[in-house]
Design a protein around this motif. Structure first.
Motif, short mmCIF file in Angstrom:
data_model
loop_
_atom_site.label_atom_id
_atom_site.label_comp_id
_atom_site.label_asym_id
_atom_site.label_seq_id
_atom_site.Cartn_x
_atom_site.Cartn_y
_atom_site.Cartn_z
N VAL A 3 0.86 -1.18 0.00
CA VAL A 3 0.00 0.00 0.00
C VAL A 3 0.89 1.22 0.00
O VAL A 3 1.88 1.28 0.73
CB VAL A 3 -0.97 0.01 1.21
N VAL A 4 0.60 2.18 -0.83
CA VAL A 4 1.38 3.42 -0.89
C VAL A 4 0.66 4.47 -0.07
O VAL A 4 -0.53 4.71 -0.25
CB VAL A 4 1.54 3.89 -2.34
N VAL A 5 1.40 5.07 0.86
CA VAL A 5 0.81 6.02 1.79
C VAL A 5 1.56 7.33 1.70
O VAL A 5 2.79 7.36 1.69
CB VAL A 5 0.88 5.48 3.24
N SER A 6 0.83 8.42 1.60
CA SER A 6 1.44 9.74 1.73
C SER A 6 1.33 10.12 3.19
O SER A 6 0.28 10.51 3.66
CB SER A 6 0.72 10.76 0.86
N ALA A 7 2.41 9.94 3.96
CA ALA A 7 2.37 10.08 5.42
C ALA A 7 2.78 11.48 5.80
O ALA A 7 3.89 11.92 5.52
CB ALA A 7 3.33 9.07 6.04
N ALA A 8 1.87 12.18 6.46
CA ALA A 8 2.14 13.56 6.85
C ALA A 8 2.38 13.66 8.33
O ALA A 8 1.75 12.98 9.11
CB ALA A 8 0.94 14.44 6.46
N ALA A 9 3.28 14.51 8.73
CA ALA A 9 3.51 14.80 10.15
C ALA A 9 3.31 16.28 10.36
O ALA A 9 3.63 17.10 9.51
CB ALA A 9 4.95 14.40 10.54
N ASP A 16 6.49 10.56 1.14
CA ASP A 16 5.82 9.44 0.49
C ASP A 16 6.58 8.16 0.79
O ASP A 16 7.79 8.07 0.52
CB ASP A 16 5.77 9.66 -1.02
N VAL A 17 5.89 7.20 1.36
CA VAL A 17 6.50 5.91 1.65
C VAL A 17 5.60 4.81 1.14
O VAL A 17 4.37 4.95 1.06
CB VAL A 17 6.75 5.72 3.16
N THR A 18 6.20 3.70 0.80
CA THR A 18 5.48 2.48 0.42
C THR A 18 5.57 1.50 1.58
O THR A 18 6.68 1.13 2.00
CB THR A 18 6.09 1.85 -0.83
N VAL A 19 4.43 1.12 2.11
CA VAL A 19 4.39 0.15 3.20
C VAL A 19 4.03 -1.20 2.61
O VAL A 19 3.01 -1.34 1.93
CB VAL A 19 3.36 0.56 4.27
N ARG A 20 4.87 -2.19 2.84
CA ARG A 20 4.64 -3.52 2.29
C ARG A 20 5.08 -4.58 3.29
O ARG A 20 5.73 -4.28 4.30
CB ARG A 20 5.42 -3.71 0.98
N VAL A 73 7.48 -3.28 6.37
CA VAL A 73 8.57 -2.32 6.21
C VAL A 73 8.04 -1.14 5.43
O VAL A 73 7.08 -1.25 4.66
CB VAL A 73 9.79 -2.93 5.49
N ALA A 74 8.65 0.01 5.64
CA ALA A 74 8.31 1.24 4.90
C ALA A 74 9.50 1.63 4.05
O ALA A 74 10.62 1.75 4.57
CB ALA A 74 7.95 2.37 5.87
N GLU A 75 9.27 1.80 2.78
CA GLU A 75 10.32 2.21 1.85
C GLU A 75 10.10 3.65 1.45
O GLU A 75 8.98 4.07 1.15
CB GLU A 75 10.31 1.34 0.59
N SER A 76 11.18 4.41 1.44
CA SER A 76 11.11 5.80 1.00
C SER A 76 10.84 5.85 -0.50
O SER A 76 11.36 5.03 -1.28
CB SER A 76 12.42 6.52 1.33
N GLY A 77 10.02 6.84 -0.90
CA GLY A 77 9.72 6.98 -2.31
C GLY A 77 10.92 7.36 -3.15
O GLY A 77 10.94 7.14 -4.35
N ALA A 78 11.94 7.90 -2.50
CA ALA A 78 13.14 8.32 -3.22
C ALA A 78 14.20 7.22 -3.13
O ALA A 78 15.06 7.25 -2.26
CB ALA A 78 13.68 9.62 -2.64
N GLY A 79 14.11 6.23 -3.99
CA GLY A 79 15.16 5.22 -4.06
C GLY A 79 14.82 3.89 -3.42
O GLY A 79 15.59 2.94 -3.52
N GLY A 80 13.70 3.78 -2.72
CA GLY A 80 13.30 2.50 -2.15
C GLY A 80 14.08 2.09 -0.91
O GLY A 80 14.13 0.90 -0.58
#
Length: 412
Positions: A3-9, A16-20, A73-80
């Motif tokens: 699932v791709v989540v735009s996680a805001a704080a 932007d992180v990808t949670v898989r 795990v959460a992967e950063s959108g910039a480079g995985g």
């Protein structure tokens, strides 16, 4: 599952992180999680000791013994790059008793969050919230009615994350009581006998006397028979107070127990993960070395030198779970169990014996511990959905605390 989540704080820019799901067969995932774990010190800061956890090459070791488990795990959108990780498990636990004489034991399906880590360079960007939200989604799919998490009371960022941003409520405040393992055995208290119970008798005793204790696992039989469970031990004033020998089993004891007794089981954390104390001043390290030297030199004459084992290199622990009892002498009998466990841990090579008890548990008075080695926990809880109905339980999140709590060793 991905699932791709735009996680805001609130404080920082969103990321932007990808949670898989974690791929245990992937060398990339295993190496990435190991690097992340090593980058995150676990425990209180602000001048206190920090613990580093080594999972002995098995990222799933903290949850794989539970009935249902997941690691994300959460992967950063910039480079995985893997920038976050969380583990979770689902099981059925006791949430109290109801009825005129508290004869009705109530159980609920719950999800437990643990091992939440976020890379220091990516904190306060919503990564943790993205991981928690996705794990809660899995909890709901598995039928869990509640989610709960344990954190250190002194870890203010973690407490704020769960209570202010994720909707959890402060629920229980147990304490981790830890004791170092010395080079010599500890003498048991006088007028105390320790008896080893077979798994069947241990299960009968726990179900008869602890099934209404909060968080008691319904699958206690699986816990007791797990290879990491080293046995269950009963302390009584005299060995004759245990009539279960000769194949009689636990039934005679349950029918006519002594005025006081105590019981606990031992879990071998040493073969699941190792801990390491980091950040200790040189003076503390020197004092620990001096205590061990004094122990070696004086133990033939002074058998109670309080030496500190080497905790500044990876070490293993034995965890006492299911510690409970009854009667006015139960705290002293708990001391007998702790000393018995200490001596067994010394022979097994563990350097610390630990347990976790509720704040108002009367057995705390009988548990030897060093405050510097322990921790003050905060358990937070969240009701996952309103569609389950209150039934006999009501809303567990609002229930007052009991005298004790059952800490599942699979989650320690």
């Amino acid at each position: 599952m991905v699932v791709v989540v735009s996680a805001a704080a609130a404080e920082e820019e969103e990321e932007d992180v990808t949670v898989r799901e974690f791929d245990g067969a992937s060398d990339h995932d295993r190496a990435a999680v190991e690097r992340l774990e090593r980058a995150c010190e676990v425990g209180p800061s602000a001048g206190k000791l920090c613990l580093f956890t080594d999972l002995l090459g098995d990222p799933l070791c903290r949850v794989r013994h539970s009935p249902a488990f997941l690691m994300l795990v959460a992967e950063s959108g910039a480079g995985g790059e893997v920038v976050g990780v969380v583990r979770g498990c689902v099981k059925t636990v006791a949430c109290g008793r109801r009825g005129r004489d508290d004869e009705l034991e109530l159980f609920s399906k719950v999800g437990y969050l643990l091992g939440l880590r976020v890379s220091p360079a990516h904190r306060r960007r919503g990564v943790a919230r993205a991981l928690v939200a996705r794990m809660e989604e899995w909890f709901r799919q598995a039928g869990a009615e509640y989610a709960y998490v344990a954190t250190d009371r002194a870890n203010e960022p973690s407490v704020r994350l769960f209570t202010s941003r994720c909707g959890y409520a402060k629920f229980r405040a147990p304490s981790v009581l830890a004791h170092p393992v010395f080079r010599h055995d500890l003498a048991p208290p006088r007028r105390a006998a320790v008896v080893r119970l077979c798994p069947r008798d241990a299960e009968l005793l726990y179900r008869a006397r602890f099934a209404g204790v909060e968080f008691f696992p319904r699958d206690i039989d699986a816990v007791l028979r797990n290879p990491l469970s080293l046995g269950t031990f009963l302390a009584v004033p005299d060995a004759r107070a245990w009539p279960g020998g000769g194949g009689a089993g636990a039934e005679p004891f349950l029918a006519s127990p002594p005025a006081s007794w105590a019981v606990c089981s031992v879990w071998n954390c040493k073969d699941a993960f190792r801990l390491e104390v980091r950040g200790a001043p040189r003076l503390w390290r020197a004092a620990a070395r001096a205590s061990r030297a004094a122990d070696r030199a004086l133990s033939p004459w002074l058998a109670r030198v309080p030496s500190v084992p080497d905790l500044f290199r990876p070490f293993g622990i034995h965890f006492l779970y299911g510690l409970g009892g009854a009667g006015p002498d139960a705290p002293r009998l708990a001391t007998a169990l702790c000393r018995h466990a200490h001596n067994a841990a010394r022979r097994a090579g563990a350097r610390v014996v630990a347990t976790e008890l509720a704040a108002c548990d009367p057995l705390r008075a009988g548990v030897p511990h060093w405050a510097r080695l322990g921790a003050e926990d905060l358990w937070c809880i969240k009701r996952l959905a309103d569609g389950y109905g209150d039934g006999a339980l009501g809303d567990w999140t609002k229930a007052p605390p009991g005298a004790s709590i059952f800490v599942d060793p699979r989650e320690f």
